[in-house]
Scaffold this motif. Structure first.
Motif, PDB file in Angstrom:
ATOM      1  N   HIS A  43     -75.281  67.847   8.019  1.00  0.00           N
ATOM      2  CA  HIS A  43     -76.158  67.792   9.179  1.00  0.00           C
ATOM      3  C   HIS A  43     -75.631  69.271   9.518  1.00  0.00           C
ATOM      4  O   HIS A  43     -76.248  70.496   9.596  1.00  0.00           O
ATOM      5  N   GLU A  44     -74.336  69.465   9.778  1.00  0.00           N
ATOM      6  CA  GLU A  44     -73.691  70.428  10.415  1.00  0.00           C
ATOM      7  C   GLU A  44     -73.717  71.642   9.181  1.00  0.00           C
ATOM      8  O   GLU A  44     -73.897  72.425  10.457  1.00  0.00           O
ATOM      9  N   GLU A  45     -73.535  71.314   7.962  1.00  0.00           N
ATOM     10  CA  GLU A  45     -73.607  72.342   6.695  1.00  0.00           C
ATOM     11  C   GLU A  45     -75.287  73.209   7.143  1.00  0.00           C
ATOM     12  O   GLU A  45     -75.592  74.277   6.722  1.00  0.00           O
ATOM     13  N   ALA A  46     -76.365  71.864   7.188  1.00  0.00           N
ATOM     14  CA  ALA A  46     -77.422  72.543   6.983  1.00  0.00           C
ATOM     15  C   ALA A  46     -77.857  73.734   8.353  1.00  0.00           C
ATOM     16  O   ALA A  46     -78.786  74.217   8.358  1.00  0.00           O
ATOM     17  N   ASN A  47     -77.452  73.673   9.894  1.00  0.00           N
ATOM     18  CA  ASN A  47     -77.640  73.505  10.370  1.00  0.00           C
ATOM     19  C   ASN A  47     -77.003  75.070  11.288  1.00  0.00           C
ATOM     20  O   ASN A  47     -77.682  76.576  10.836  1.00  0.00           O
ATOM     21  N   SER A  48     -76.254  75.140   9.548  1.00  0.00           N
ATOM     22  CA  SER A  48     -76.021  76.707  10.080  1.00  0.00           C
ATOM     23  C   SER A  48     -76.173  77.497   9.152  1.00  0.00           C
ATOM     24  O   SER A  48     -76.599  79.058   9.033  1.00  0.00           O
ATOM     25  N   LEU A  49     -76.702  77.034   8.376  1.00  0.00           N
ATOM     26  CA  LEU A  49     -77.894  77.959   7.287  1.00  0.00           C
ATOM     27  C   LEU A  49     -78.533  77.732   7.562  1.00  0.00           C
ATOM     28  O   LEU A  49     -78.726  79.794   7.498  1.00  0.00           O
ATOM     29  N   VAL A  50     -79.318  77.156   8.506  1.00  0.00           N
ATOM     30  CA  VAL A  50     -80.457  78.133   9.130  1.00  0.00           C
ATOM     31  C   VAL A  50     -80.062  79.565  10.475  1.00  0.00           C
ATOM     32  O   VAL A  50     -80.732  80.452  10.644  1.00  0.00           O
ATOM     33  N   SER A  79     -85.615  65.166   3.586  1.00  0.00           N
ATOM     34  CA  SER A  79     -86.050  66.125   4.887  1.00  0.00           C
ATOM     35  C   SER A  79     -85.403  66.759   4.950  1.00  0.00           C
ATOM     36  O   SER A  79     -86.250  68.455   4.851  1.00  0.00           O
ATOM     37  N   LEU A  80     -83.765  67.553   4.720  1.00  0.00           N
ATOM     38  CA  LEU A  80     -82.912  68.027   4.447  1.00  0.00           C
ATOM     39  C   LEU A  80     -83.106  69.417   3.685  1.00  0.00           C
ATOM     40  O   LEU A  80     -84.114  70.784   3.489  1.00  0.00           O
ATOM     41  N   ALA A  81     -83.756  68.462   2.195  1.00  0.00           N
ATOM     42  CA  ALA A  81     -84.502  69.718   1.042  1.00  0.00           C
ATOM     43  C   ALA A  81     -85.468  70.052   1.011  1.00  0.00           C
ATOM     44  O   ALA A  81     -85.138  71.048   0.410  1.00  0.00           O
ATOM     45  N   LEU A  82     -86.096  69.733   1.782  1.00  0.00           N
ATOM     46  CA  LEU A  82     -87.984  70.128   2.035  1.00  0.00           C
ATOM     47  C   LEU A  82     -87.693  70.819   3.275  1.00  0.00           C
ATOM     48  O   LEU A  82     -88.532  72.194   2.948  1.00  0.00           O
ATOM     49  N   GLY A  83     -86.962  71.409   4.409  1.00  0.00           N
ATOM     50  CA  GLY A  83     -86.757  72.280   5.210  1.00  0.00           C
ATOM     51  C   GLY A  83     -86.049  73.053   4.572  1.00  0.00           C
ATOM     52  O   GLY A  83     -86.044  74.176   5.222  1.00  0.00           O
ATOM     53  N   THR A  84     -85.005  73.316   3.501  1.00  0.00           N
ATOM     54  CA  THR A  84     -83.698  74.296   2.784  1.00  0.00           C
ATOM     55  C   THR A  84     -84.553  75.173   2.062  1.00  0.00           C
ATOM     56  O   THR A  84     -83.890  75.833   1.481  1.00  0.00           O
TER      57      THR A  84
END
Length: 339
Positions: free
Chosen positions: A85-92, A141-146
Motif C-alpha cells: 500500500h505504501e509503494e502504491a501511494n508513492s506511485l500516486v 482494487s490496487l490494480a484497477l487504480g494503477t
C-alpha cells in the motif's frame, strides 16, 4: 583413632547400621527382593524419563517446523501488505502511474504476502481463507487504480480509498485480521513449548525413581560383599554409573533445550510486536528478517538434543537389563541351581 573410637565407628557406621537393618533377612530372599525392587524402579524411571524427554523434544520440533515459521510468516505477510500500500501511494504521489515498470514494487510485495499465507496454511490450524480472499480483493482494487483508471483521477482515488479500507478497516480489514491471527498463533506457540504440571511431575518421578535405584544398587553391592564375600559386581557397577548419568544428563539437556525455546519465543514475541508498530514497513521488514534468522539459529543449535534423548532411551533399557543380569546370574549360580 583410639580403640574405643574405632569400636564405636564400627558399631555406628552406615555399613553397620544397614547390616543391622538387614540382619533378619535370609541372603537369598534379600537378593531376590533387591532384584524385584530394581526391576520395578528402573521400569518406572525409564518410562517417566522417556515420556518427559520426548515431550520436550516434541515441543522443540513443533516450534521449529510449524509454530515459529507460522508466526514469522504472518508477520512478514502483514508487513508485505502494508508496504504494498505504501509503494502504491508513492506511485500516486510521484505521478508515476502509467510509467512502464512503475508498479513492480507493490506487486512483488503483494505476491510475497500471498505466497507467505499459502505456505503458512500448511503450518497452522487457523482459517486463512478469509484473509486470502480479502488480500485478493485488495490486490484487484490496487490494480484497477494503477492501470485501468490511471487517466481518471477521481476513479483512481476511489479505488485507492476502497483498497485502503480493505487493508486497514478495524476488525474486518486485512491488517487487523492478520493481527488477530498473529496473536493466536503466538499463544499457540507458547502453549506448545510450555512445560506444564504433568511434565514437571514426570521429571520428579523419573529423578526420584533414579535416586531410589542408585540407593538400591548400592545396597545390593553391599549385600554381595558383606553376605556373599563377592567382589564388586561389574553389572551392578555399570548400572550404578548409568543411573547417575541418566539422572543428570537428560535433565540438564531438557532444561537447556527449554531455555533455548524460551529465547526463541522471546524473539517471536519481538517479531510480532515489530510488525504491529507504526512506522516504515521497510524498516520493520528488515528487523523481522534479522530476528527470524536469530530464531532459526537458536532452533538449529538445539537439534543435537535428539541424539541425547535417543541415548537416554538406550540407557534406560540398559538400566533395566544390567541389574537383572547382575543379580539374576548371581542368584542362579549360588541359589536357584541348588534347589
Amino acid at each position: 583413632m583410639t580403640a574405643g573410637r574405632a569400636a564405636s565407628w564400627r558399631r555406628y557406621s552406615p555399613a553397620a547400621l544397614w547390616r543391622g537393618r538387614l540382619g533378619s533377612w535370609r541372603t537369598r530372599r534379600l537378593l531376590e527382593v533387591h532384584l524385584l525392587v530394581l526391576l520395578l524402579l528402573t521400569a518406572v524411571a525409564s518410562t517417566a524419563l522417556f515420556l518427559s524427554s520426548r515431550q520436550v523434544q516434541h515441543g522443540a520440533e513443533a516450534l521449529a517446523s510449524r509454530e515459529a515459521p507460522a508466526v514469522q510468516g504472518l508477520a512478514a505477510a502483514r508487513l508485505a501488505a502494508l508496504r504494498a500500500h505504501e509503494e502504491a501511494n508513492s506511485l500516486v504521489e510521484r505521478d508515476l502511474i502509467g510509467v512502464a515498470g512503475s508498479g513492480e514494487a507493490y506487486r512483488s510485495q503483494l505476491s510475497a504476502a500471498d505466497q507467505g499465507l499459502s505456505r503458512i496454511a500448511d503450518r497452522t490450524d487457523q482459517d486463512l481463507g478469509t484473509v486470502k480472499g480479502l488480500l485478493a480483493t485488495y490486490s484487484d482494487s490496487l490494480a484497477l487504480g494503477t492501470s485501468l483508471y490511471h487517466d481518471q483521477p477521481l476513479m483512481r482515488k476511489l479505488r485507492f480509498q476502497v483498497a485502503e479500507s480493505l487493508l486497514t478497516r478495524d476488525t474486518v480489514g486485512v491488517a487487523p485480521r492478520l493481527k488477530v491471527l498473529q496473536r493466536n498463533q503466538l499463544a499457540h506457540a507458547e502453549a506448545t513449548t510450555a512445560m506444564g504440571r504433568w511434565q514437571h511431575a514426570g521429571w520428579w518421578v523419573a529423578e526420584l525413581a533414579l535416586i531410589a535405584t542408585a540407593l538400591t544398587l548400592l545396597s545390593a553391592l553391599f549385600v554381595l560383599r558383606d553376605r556373599c564375600g563377592r567382589d564388586w559386581n561389574p553389572y551392578l557397577l555399570a548400572a550404578l554409573l548409568l543411573t547417575v548419568l541418566l539422572a543428570v544428563v537428560p535433565l540438564m539437556t531438557a532444561y537447556s533445550t527449554q531455555d533455548e525455546l524460551d529465547g526463541a519465543l522471546g524473539d517471536l514475541r519481538r517479531i510480532t510486536e515489530t510488525s504491529w508498530r507504526s512506522g516504515p514497513p521497510a524498516e520493520a521488514q528488515q528487523h523481522v528478517t534479522e530476528m527470524s534468522e536469530s530464531v532459526r539459529q537458536r532452533l538449529t543449535d538445539g537439534t543435537w538434543t535428539e541424539s541425547v534423548y535417543r541415548g537416554a532411551l538406550v540407557g534406560s533399557l540398559l538400566a533395566v537389563v544390567l541389574p537383572a543380569l547382575g543379580l539374576g546370574l548371581r542368584l542362579d549360580h549360588d541359589y536357584w541351581r541348588r534347589r
